[in-house]
Design a protein around this motif. Structure first.
Motif, PDB file in Angstrom:
ATOM      1  N   MET A  66       0.837  -1.175   0.000  1.00 50.36           N
ATOM      2  CA  MET A  66       0.000   0.000   0.000  1.00 50.36           C
ATOM      3  C   MET A  66       0.886   1.244   0.000  1.00 50.36           C
ATOM      4  SD  MET A  66      -3.032  -0.746   2.642  1.00 50.36           S
ATOM      5  CE  MET A  66      -4.305  -1.872   2.227  1.00 50.36           C
ATOM      6  N   THR A  67       0.533   2.167  -0.842  1.00 48.05           N
ATOM      7  CA  THR A  67       1.304   3.399  -0.914  1.00 48.05           C
ATOM      8  C   THR A  67       0.679   4.470  -0.027  1.00 48.05           C
ATOM      9  OG1 THR A  67       0.020   4.176  -2.805  1.00 48.05           O
ATOM     10  CG2 THR A  67       2.005   2.913  -3.286  1.00 48.05           C
ATOM     11  N   THR A  68       1.493   5.402   0.377  1.00 49.98           N
ATOM     12  CA  THR A  68       0.979   6.482   1.212  1.00 49.98           C
ATOM     13  C   THR A  68       0.123   7.423   0.372  1.00 49.98           C
ATOM     14  OG1 THR A  68       2.929   7.847   0.831  1.00 49.98           O
ATOM     15  CG2 THR A  68       2.992   6.377   2.717  1.00 49.98           C
ATOM     16  N   ASN A  69      -0.887   8.000   0.992  1.00 50.07           N
ATOM     17  CA  ASN A  69      -1.752   8.920   0.271  1.00 50.07           C
ATOM     18  C   ASN A  69      -2.197  10.096   1.134  1.00 50.07           C
ATOM     19  OD1 ASN A  69      -3.597   7.674   1.929  1.00 50.07           O
ATOM     20  ND2 ASN A  69      -4.768   6.721   0.295  1.00 50.07           N
ATOM     21  N   VAL A  70      -1.556  10.301   2.276  1.00 50.28           N
ATOM     22  CA  VAL A  70      -1.910  11.400   3.177  1.00 50.28           C
ATOM     23  C   VAL A  70      -0.710  12.323   3.299  1.00 50.28           C
ATOM     24  CG1 VAL A  70      -2.651  11.987   5.509  1.00 50.28           C
ATOM     25  CG2 VAL A  70      -3.520   9.924   4.433  1.00 50.28           C
ATOM     26  N   GLY A  71      -0.913  13.590   2.956  1.00 47.42           N
ATOM     27  CA  GLY A  71       0.156  14.583   2.991  1.00 47.42           C
ATOM     28  C   GLY A  71       0.404  15.141   4.381  1.00 47.42           C
ATOM     29  N   THR A  72       1.384  16.022   4.477  1.00 47.01           N
ATOM     30  CA  THR A  72       1.824  16.559   5.759  1.00 47.01           C
ATOM     31  C   THR A  72       0.738  17.383   6.454  1.00 47.01           C
ATOM     32  OG1 THR A  72       4.083  16.636   4.919  1.00 47.01           O
ATOM     33  CG2 THR A  72       3.621  17.903   6.900  1.00 47.01           C
ATOM     34  N   ILE A  73       0.136  18.306   5.738  1.00 42.24           N
ATOM     35  CA  ILE A  73      -0.899  19.143   6.351  1.00 42.24           C
ATOM     36  C   ILE A  73      -2.079  18.279   6.775  1.00 42.24           C
ATOM     37  CG2 ILE A  73      -2.548  21.012   5.926  1.00 42.24           C
ATOM     38  CD1 ILE A  73      -0.449  22.227   4.052  1.00 42.24           C
ATOM     39  N   ASP A  74      -2.449  17.348   5.937  1.00 47.55           N
ATOM     40  CA  ASP A  74      -3.542  16.421   6.251  1.00 47.55           C
ATOM     41  C   ASP A  74      -3.206  15.609   7.501  1.00 47.55           C
ATOM     42  OD1 ASP A  74      -5.884  14.981   6.033  1.00 47.55           O
ATOM     43  OD2 ASP A  74      -5.393  14.036   4.129  1.00 47.55           O
ATOM     44  N   ARG A  75      -1.968  15.145   7.616  1.00 50.67           N
ATOM     45  CA  ARG A  75      -1.541  14.367   8.785  1.00 50.67           C
ATOM     46  C   ARG A  75      -1.617  15.188  10.058  1.00 50.67           C
ATOM     47  NH1 ARG A  75       4.067  12.378   8.327  1.00 50.67           N
ATOM     48  NH2 ARG A  75       3.517  11.312  10.229  1.00 50.67           N
TER      49      ARG A  75
ATOM     50  N   PHE B 189     -11.259   6.092  -3.261  1.00 50.67           N
ATOM     51  CA  PHE B 189     -11.659   7.159  -4.166  1.00 50.67           C
ATOM     52  C   PHE B 189     -10.521   7.715  -5.012  1.00 50.67           C
ATOM     53  CE2 PHE B 189     -14.976   7.492  -0.810  1.00 50.67           C
ATOM     54  CZ  PHE B 189     -16.045   7.124  -1.611  1.00 50.67           C
ATOM     55  N   GLY B 190      -9.304   7.217  -4.816  1.00 51.78           N
ATOM     56  CA  GLY B 190      -8.166   7.662  -5.612  1.00 51.78           C
ATOM     57  C   GLY B 190      -7.661   9.049  -5.266  1.00 51.78           C
ATOM     58  N   ILE B 191      -7.837   9.462  -4.029  1.00 53.61           N
ATOM     59  CA  ILE B 191      -7.403  10.785  -3.580  1.00 53.61           C
ATOM     60  C   ILE B 191      -6.015  10.682  -2.978  1.00 53.61           C
ATOM     61  CG2 ILE B 191      -7.909  12.685  -1.983  1.00 53.61           C
ATOM     62  CD1 ILE B 191     -10.852  11.809  -2.121  1.00 53.61           C
ATOM     63  N   LYS B 192      -5.160  11.658  -3.288  1.00 57.67           N
ATOM     64  CA  LYS B 192      -3.831  11.750  -2.678  1.00 57.67           C
ATOM     65  C   LYS B 192      -3.588  13.194  -2.285  1.00 57.67           C
ATOM     66  CE  LYS B 192      -1.680   7.942  -5.110  1.00 57.67           C
ATOM     67  NZ  LYS B 192      -0.536   7.497  -5.882  1.00 57.67           N
ATOM     68  N   THR B 193      -3.203  13.412  -1.037  1.00 58.73           N
ATOM     69  CA  THR B 193      -2.907  14.774  -0.586  1.00 58.73           C
ATOM     70  C   THR B 193      -1.413  14.990  -0.396  1.00 58.73           C
ATOM     71  OG1 THR B 193      -3.241  14.156   1.731  1.00 58.73           O
ATOM     72  CG2 THR B 193      -5.146  15.038   0.545  1.00 58.73           C
ATOM     73  N   CYS B 194      -0.615  13.996  -0.723  1.00 60.68           N
ATOM     74  CA  CYS B 194       0.847  14.154  -0.609  1.00 60.68           C
ATOM     75  C   CYS B 194       1.434  14.477  -1.979  1.00 60.68           C
ATOM     76  CB  CYS B 194       1.488  12.910  -0.010  1.00 60.68           C
ATOM     77  SG  CYS B 194       1.183  11.413  -0.918  1.00 60.68           S
TER      78      CYS B 194
ATOM     79  N   VAL C 287      -8.849   6.312  15.135  1.00 61.60           N
ATOM     80  CA  VAL C 287      -8.723   6.131  13.686  1.00 61.60           C
ATOM     81  C   VAL C 287      -7.975   7.315  13.073  1.00 61.60           C
ATOM     82  CG1 VAL C 287     -10.027   6.036  11.522  1.00 61.60           C
ATOM     83  CG2 VAL C 287     -10.706   4.615  13.449  1.00 61.60           C
ATOM     84  N   MET C 288      -8.280   8.526  13.519  1.00 63.05           N
ATOM     85  CA  MET C 288      -7.584   9.714  13.003  1.00 63.05           C
ATOM     86  C   MET C 288      -6.089   9.649  13.322  1.00 63.05           C
ATOM     87  SD  MET C 288      -9.487  11.878  11.362  1.00 63.05           S
ATOM     88  CE  MET C 288     -10.490  10.637  10.623  1.00 63.05           C
ATOM     89  N   LEU C 289      -5.754   9.248  14.536  1.00 60.75           N
ATOM     90  CA  LEU C 289      -4.340   9.131  14.901  1.00 60.75           C
ATOM     91  C   LEU C 289      -3.652   8.014  14.114  1.00 60.75           C
ATOM     92  CD1 LEU C 289      -4.409   9.680  18.758  1.00 60.75           C
ATOM     93  CD2 LEU C 289      -3.430  11.186  17.029  1.00 60.75           C
ATOM     94  N   ALA C 290      -4.351   6.926  13.872  1.00 57.96           N
ATOM     95  CA  ALA C 290      -3.765   5.810  13.117  1.00 57.96           C
ATOM     96  C   ALA C 290      -3.503   6.210  11.666  1.00 57.96           C
ATOM     97  CB  ALA C 290      -4.676   4.592  13.173  1.00 57.96           C
ATOM     98  N   THR C 291      -4.468   6.863  11.034  1.00 59.70           N
ATOM     99  CA  THR C 291      -4.260   7.269   9.639  1.00 59.70           C
ATOM    100  C   THR C 291      -3.172   8.325   9.542  1.00 59.70           C
ATOM    101  OG1 THR C 291      -6.059   8.887   9.761  1.00 59.70           O
ATOM    102  CG2 THR C 291      -6.595   6.710   8.870  1.00 59.70           C
ATOM    103  N   SER C 292      -3.056   9.155  10.558  1.00 62.95           N
ATOM    104  CA  SER C 292      -1.986  10.152  10.577  1.00 62.95           C
ATOM    105  C   SER C 292      -0.619   9.484  10.721  1.00 62.95           C
ATOM    106  CB  SER C 292      -2.210  11.121  11.736  1.00 62.95           C
ATOM    107  OG  SER C 292      -1.140  12.007  11.861  1.00 62.95           O
ATOM    108  N   THR C 293      -0.538   8.504  11.584  1.00 66.39           N
ATOM    109  CA  THR C 293       0.733   7.824  11.821  1.00 66.39           C
ATOM    110  C   THR C 293       1.157   6.956  10.630  1.00 66.39           C
ATOM    111  OG1 THR C 293       0.223   7.744  14.176  1.00 66.39           O
ATOM    112  CG2 THR C 293       1.937   6.256  13.388  1.00 66.39           C
ATOM    113  N   LEU C 294       0.215   6.246  10.048  1.00 64.08           N
ATOM    114  CA  LEU C 294       0.523   5.324   8.948  1.00 64.08           C
ATOM    115  C   LEU C 294       0.612   6.005   7.580  1.00 64.08           C
ATOM    116  CD1 LEU C 294      -1.817   2.377   9.982  1.00 64.08           C
ATOM    117  CD2 LEU C 294       0.653   2.576  10.344  1.00 64.08           C
ATOM    118  N   LYS C 295       0.192   7.278   7.504  1.00 64.37           N
ATOM    119  CA  LYS C 295       0.174   8.032   6.243  1.00 64.37           C
ATOM    120  C   LYS C 295      -0.690   7.354   5.185  1.00 64.37           C
ATOM    121  CE  LYS C 295       4.929   9.535   6.889  1.00 64.37           C
ATOM    122  NZ  LYS C 295       6.256   9.582   6.267  1.00 64.37           N
ATOM    123  N   LEU C 296      -1.713   6.668   5.631  1.00 66.09           N
ATOM    124  CA  LEU C 296      -2.567   5.913   4.720  1.00 66.09           C
ATOM    125  C   LEU C 296      -4.014   6.028   5.170  1.00 66.09           C
ATOM    126  CD1 LEU C 296      -2.806   3.821   2.395  1.00 66.09           C
ATOM    127  CD2 LEU C 296      -2.663   2.078   4.161  1.00 66.09           C
ATOM    128  N   CYS C 297      -4.871   6.461   4.251  1.00 67.56           N
ATOM    129  CA  CYS C 297      -6.304   6.546   4.522  1.00 67.56           C
ATOM    130  C   CYS C 297      -7.019   5.587   3.577  1.00 67.56           C
ATOM    131  CB  CYS C 297      -6.807   7.969   4.316  1.00 67.56           C
ATOM    132  SG  CYS C 297      -8.571   8.146   4.563  1.00 67.56           S
TER     133      CYS C 297
END
Length: 71
Positions: free
Chosen positions: A1-10, A63-68, A47-57
């Motif tokens: 799995m590739t990361t899809n959560v950017g810094t500001i989002d994290r 939905f194919g969204i990437k914020t990084c 869940v918010m902390l987990a997605t922030s830590t793993l950089k994966l939502c």
């Protein structure tokens, strides 16, 4: 799995997770004395902390969204 959560989002997800956990367990507000709101906020906060830590939502993946910028 590739990361899809950017810094500001994290950062926003981590802040929201911390606030929700605080509200659920330490705020003492009447709304959060009800088990539904208390544990609901705690689950969403974790869940918010987990997605922030793993950089994966998972929803972003569906939905194919990437914020990084780098991924």
């Amino acid at each position: 799995m590739t990361t899809n959560v950017g810094t500001i989002d994290r950062v926003l997800r981590a802040a929201l997770g911390i606030v929700l956990l605080y509200l659920a367990f330490f705020s003492g507000l009447p709304t959060f004395t009800e088990p539904l709101f208390k544990y609901g906020a705690a689950i969403v906060g974790i869940v918010m902390l987990a997605t922030s830590t793993l950089k994966l939502c998972p929803l972003y993946s569906i939905f194919g969204i990437k914020t990084c910028k780098d991924c």
